[in-house]
Structure formats: structure tokens, C-alpha cells
Design a protein around this motif. Structure first.
Motif, mmCIF file in Angstrom:
data_model
loop_
_atom_site.group_PDB
_atom_site.id
_atom_site.type_symbol
_atom_site.label_atom_id
_atom_site.label_comp_id
_atom_site.label_asym_id
_atom_site.label_seq_id
_atom_site.Cartn_x
_atom_site.Cartn_y
_atom_site.Cartn_z
ATOM 1 N N ILE A 177 -9.753 -27.688 21.728
ATOM 2 C CA ILE A 177 -9.695 -27.749 20.260
ATOM 3 C C ILE A 177 -10.926 -28.449 19.705
ATOM 4 C CG2 ILE A 177 -8.425 -28.705 18.293
ATOM 5 C CD1 ILE A 177 -5.856 -28.316 20.002
ATOM 6 N N LYS A 178 -11.359 -29.511 20.367
ATOM 7 C CA LYS A 178 -12.517 -30.275 19.886
ATOM 8 C C LYS A 178 -13.828 -29.503 20.035
ATOM 9 C CE LYS A 178 -10.386 -34.807 20.600
ATOM 10 N NZ LYS A 178 -10.333 -36.032 21.445
ATOM 11 N N LYS A 179 -13.849 -28.483 20.890
ATOM 12 C CA LYS A 179 -15.038 -27.648 21.056
ATOM 13 C C LYS A 179 -15.165 -26.600 19.957
ATOM 14 C CE LYS A 179 -15.476 -27.800 26.131
ATOM 15 N NZ LYS A 179 -15.376 -26.958 27.351
ATOM 16 N N ILE A 180 -14.088 -26.368 19.224
ATOM 17 C CA ILE A 180 -14.072 -25.314 18.205
ATOM 18 C C ILE A 180 -14.835 -25.763 16.966
ATOM 19 C CG2 ILE A 180 -12.571 -23.999 16.641
ATOM 20 C CD1 ILE A 180 -10.464 -24.069 18.929
ATOM 21 N N ASP A 181 -15.695 -24.908 16.465
ATOM 22 C CA ASP A 181 -16.492 -25.198 15.277
ATOM 23 C C ASP A 181 -15.677 -24.839 14.031
ATOM 24 O OD1 ASP A 181 -18.321 -25.502 13.277
ATOM 25 O OD2 ASP A 181 -19.862 -24.192 14.154
ATOM 26 N N PHE A 182 -15.112 -25.853 13.383
ATOM 27 C CA PHE A 182 -14.265 -25.600 12.226
ATOM 28 C C PHE A 182 -15.067 -25.307 10.961
ATOM 29 C CE2 PHE A 182 -11.077 -27.460 15.022
ATOM 30 C CZ PHE A 182 -9.972 -26.668 14.745
ATOM 31 N N ARG A 183 -16.378 -25.310 11.059
ATOM 32 C CA ARG A 183 -17.193 -24.784 9.960
ATOM 33 C C ARG A 183 -17.161 -23.261 9.988
ATOM 34 N NH1 ARG A 183 -22.618 -27.732 11.692
ATOM 35 N NH2 ARG A 183 -21.770 -26.889 13.648
ATOM 36 N N LEU A 184 -16.823 -22.718 11.150
ATOM 37 C CA LEU A 184 -16.766 -21.272 11.353
ATOM 38 C C LEU A 184 -15.330 -20.752 11.341
ATOM 39 C CD1 LEU A 184 -18.366 -18.660 12.241
ATOM 40 C CD2 LEU A 184 -17.935 -19.390 14.600
ATOM 41 N N ILE A 185 -14.428 -21.531 11.939
ATOM 42 C CA ILE A 185 -13.032 -21.123 12.116
ATOM 43 C C ILE A 185 -12.148 -21.763 11.055
ATOM 44 C CG2 ILE A 185 -11.078 -21.143 13.723
ATOM 45 C CD1 ILE A 185 -13.495 -19.457 14.643
ATOM 46 N N ASN A 186 -11.314 -20.959 10.407
ATOM 47 C CA ASN A 186 -10.427 -21.478 9.362
ATOM 48 C C ASN A 186 -9.172 -22.129 9.943
ATOM 49 O OD1 ASN A 186 -11.711 -18.689 8.121
ATOM 50 N ND2 ASN A 186 -11.711 -20.393 6.679
ATOM 51 N N LYS A 187 -8.566 -21.492 10.941
ATOM 52 C CA LYS A 187 -7.342 -22.018 11.543
ATOM 53 C C LYS A 187 -7.326 -21.749 13.046
ATOM 54 C CE LYS A 187 -5.157 -23.258 7.692
ATOM 55 N NZ LYS A 187 -4.762 -24.663 7.402
ATOM 56 N N VAL A 188 -6.662 -22.650 13.755
ATOM 57 C CA VAL A 188 -6.381 -22.443 15.179
ATOM 58 C C VAL A 188 -4.871 -22.303 15.332
ATOM 59 C CG1 VAL A 188 -6.426 -23.450 17.488
ATOM 60 C CG2 VAL A 188 -8.415 -23.674 15.983
ATOM 61 N N ILE A 189 -4.451 -21.193 15.919
ATOM 62 C CA ILE A 189 -3.032 -20.923 16.114
ATOM 63 C C ILE A 189 -2.689 -21.199 17.572
ATOM 64 C CG2 ILE A 189 -1.202 -19.192 15.998
ATOM 65 C CD1 ILE A 189 -2.921 -17.743 13.879
ATOM 66 N N ILE A 190 -1.938 -22.256 17.792
ATOM 67 C CA ILE A 190 -1.468 -22.621 19.133
ATOM 68 C C ILE A 190 -0.112 -21.961 19.357
ATOM 69 C CG2 ILE A 190 -0.653 -24.535 20.586
ATOM 70 C CD1 ILE A 190 -3.646 -24.677 20.178
ATOM 71 N N VAL A 191 0.020 -21.237 20.459
ATOM 72 C CA VAL A 191 1.308 -20.632 20.780
ATOM 73 C C VAL A 191 1.853 -21.284 22.048
ATOM 74 C CG1 VAL A 191 2.594 -18.515 21.204
ATOM 75 C CG2 VAL A 191 0.542 -18.452 19.752
ATOM 76 N N ASP A 192 2.846 -22.140 21.867
ATOM 77 C CA ASP A 192 3.527 -22.791 22.985
ATOM 78 C C ASP A 192 4.482 -21.767 23.594
ATOM 79 O OD1 ASP A 192 5.396 -24.192 24.570
ATOM 80 O OD2 ASP A 192 5.056 -26.045 23.456
ATOM 81 N N ASP A 193 4.116 -21.270 24.770
ATOM 82 C CA ASP A 193 4.885 -20.194 25.402
ATOM 83 C C ASP A 193 6.021 -20.759 26.243
ATOM 84 O OD1 ASP A 193 5.461 -17.513 25.892
ATOM 85 O OD2 ASP A 193 4.175 -17.437 27.670
ATOM 86 N N LYS A 203 -1.839 -34.672 15.309
ATOM 87 C CA LYS A 203 -2.173 -34.470 13.886
ATOM 88 C C LYS A 203 -3.575 -33.885 13.676
ATOM 89 C CE LYS A 203 0.984 -38.101 12.336
ATOM 90 N NZ LYS A 203 1.152 -39.374 11.584
ATOM 91 N N PHE A 204 -3.905 -32.864 14.460
ATOM 92 C CA PHE A 204 -5.153 -32.153 14.233
ATOM 93 C C PHE A 204 -5.090 -31.406 12.903
ATOM 94 C CE2 PHE A 204 -5.536 -32.459 18.894
ATOM 95 C CZ PHE A 204 -6.868 -32.802 19.007
ATOM 96 N N LYS A 205 -6.227 -31.332 12.217
ATOM 97 C CA LYS A 205 -6.301 -30.546 10.993
ATOM 98 C C LYS A 205 -6.492 -29.069 11.334
ATOM 99 C CE LYS A 205 -8.236 -34.211 8.089
ATOM 100 N NZ LYS A 205 -9.389 -34.625 7.239
ATOM 101 N N ASN A 206 -6.048 -28.209 10.423
ATOM 102 C CA ASN A 206 -6.244 -26.759 10.533
ATOM 103 C C ASN A 206 -5.623 -26.164 11.793
ATOM 104 O OD1 ASN A 206 -7.813 -26.645 8.114
ATOM 105 N ND2 ASN A 206 -9.542 -27.479 9.262
#
Length: 239
Positions: A24-40, A54-57
Motif C-alpha cells: 500500500i505504501k508503494k502506491i502513488d496516490f497522486r495517480l491512484i484514487n482508491k485502493v480496493i482491498i478484497v479480504d478473501d 486507518k489508511f486513507k483512500n
């Protein structure tokens, strides 16, 4: 007023609690609006763990039962389509992928009408030694690449097993996602369906870091069921 095109990342999660924060910390949130985590239905309860962080977005979805990597990805994709994300990127939660290539995905899908962007490994003996790729994975991936090329008719296709893949919403809406395999055949299955719909595909070199992978998939043992799935695709072409 024209609506801004949105991008989301979908991460299927099963036994990746030790690596998911770094991903998650590697993701560039200037580029990505949301990260969808799917707990399988993860035994490590990754979804609950991330809520406490409590991560944002971050959007956290939970499957009531384990559906497999493809099923978890499809949960996230269906959610994203309903919320009108223009581009949807699937990455793995074990930290194997170099995510800087996502900006290239965006350029192709947003501005050049590409329908699917994917990463690929070189799959050569030289690179296998350099990147410490398990030999059994190299052999399995090489065999499945050949089979997928023959089945799709796209003979420049590289490494269809690679887990970093981006889609335009427009191509996903042309595919019956309910028919896509929910197991490890997901990537090959959806690529075959994109090509069947005459979708445009762009590939980017994206080597993988080994050692933290959560997958217990044996590529050699997977070849027989994967051949079966490929046969189903071939038969459907003549029906």
C-alpha cells in the motif's frame, strides 16, 4: 462539467498480512484514487487488520467464503465498475511487483485507447538466475505462455501468468465476468476474453521480486487443469 476519470487498484488478499502494508505504501496516490482491498476470507483477517491502520483512500471488501485469487479480484472489479472507475489495476498483495509501471498503464488506457495493459517477465534462463525465479515457475510459465499464444492467436503475447494487469472499464463491460475462472487461471482467462472481444493489449517488462510470495501454486501441477481450461476456450470458438 466533464467528470474526471478515476483509477483504482484491486488487491486480492489471502495470507499477505506481513507484506500488505508495504505494498500500500508503494502506491502513488497522486495517480491512484482508491485502493480496493478484497479480504478473501483470509485466516489472518487482513481486512480487519487494515481497518485499524486507518489508511486513507482504502476500501475494504470481504468475501464470505474463499473464492480464490480470481474470485477475489472479480469482487473488486465488479465493485469498481459499479462505481464508474475508468481504469482498474489488479496487483498482488505479496510485494512482488514494481508498481512504477502503472503510470505507463494510465498513459496507454487513458490516451491511446488500449484496453488491457499487463506486465511480463522475460522468462529466460539468464533472467531466471538473476531474479532468483524458482526453476519450476520458469518452466510452468514458459509452457503456459506457448499454450496461451496458440489459443489466443496472439503470438507476441508474453507471460500471461503475470499478476500485474490493468483494464479499461469499457473492455470489462464487454466480458461476461461471471464466466471468468475464479482460480489461478484468472489472468489467462481474462486475457483470452479481452482478445476475443478484439481488445487492444499493451505489454510492459516488469520483473518480479521472489521470496515473499504467498502463492503455493505449483506451476507444473497446474498445467494439466490449465490445459483443460484452454481446451474449453478452443471448443467454444467452434460452437
Amino acid at each position: 462539467m466533464k467528470k474526471k476519470k478515476k483509477i483504482c487498484v484491486v488487491i486480492p488478499c489471502f495470507n499477505v498480512r506481513n507484506s500488505i502494508e508495504k505494498v500500500i505504501k508503494k502506491i502513488d496516490f497522486r495517480l491512484i484514487n482508491k485502493v480496493i482491498i478484497v479480504d478473501d476470507c483470509c485466516p489472518e483477517k487482513t481486512g480487519s487488520y487494515l481497518i485499524k491502520k486507518k489508511f486513507k483512500n482504502l476500501i475494504i471488501l470481504r468475501n464470505k467464503k474463499n473464492l480464490g485469487v480470481g474470485g477475489a479480484t472479480l469482487t473488486g472489479i465488479n465493485y469498481a465498475i459499479k462505481r464508474n472507475f475508468f481504469m482498474i489495476v489488479k496487483i498482488d498483495g505479496d510485494g512482488q511487483h514494481n508498481l512504477s509501471v502503472i503510470s505507463k498503464f494510465k498513459n496507454e488506457i487513458f490516451y491511446k485507447n488500449i484496453d488491457l495493459c499487463k506486465g511480463y517477465r522475460k522468462l529466460s534462463l539468464k533472467d531466471y538466475k538473476k531474479n532468483k525465479m524458482p526453476l519450476i515457475r520458469l518452466i510452468g510459465a514458459k509452457v503456459l505462455t506457448i499454450i496461451t499464444r496458440i489459443n489466443s492467436g496472439k503470438f507476441d503475447l508474453e507471460d500471461p501468468c503475470h499478476g500485474l494487469i490493468g483494464f479499461s472499464k469499457r473492455i470489462l463491460k464487454k466480458i461476461n465476468l461471471d464466466k471468468i475462472q475464479k482460480n489461478y487461471f484468472f489472468e489467462q482467462d481474462i486475457i483470452l476474453n479481452v482478445i476475443k472481444q478484439k481488445g487492444k493489449v499493451k505489454q510492459f517488462r516488469n520483473e518480479v521480486t521472489y521470496g515473499n510470495e504467498s502463492s503455493k501454486l505449483n506451476p507444473i501441477m497446474s498445467i494439466l487443469p490449465f490445459i483443460y481450461y484452454h481446451m474449453i476456450h478452443l471448443i467454444k470458438k467452434f460452437i
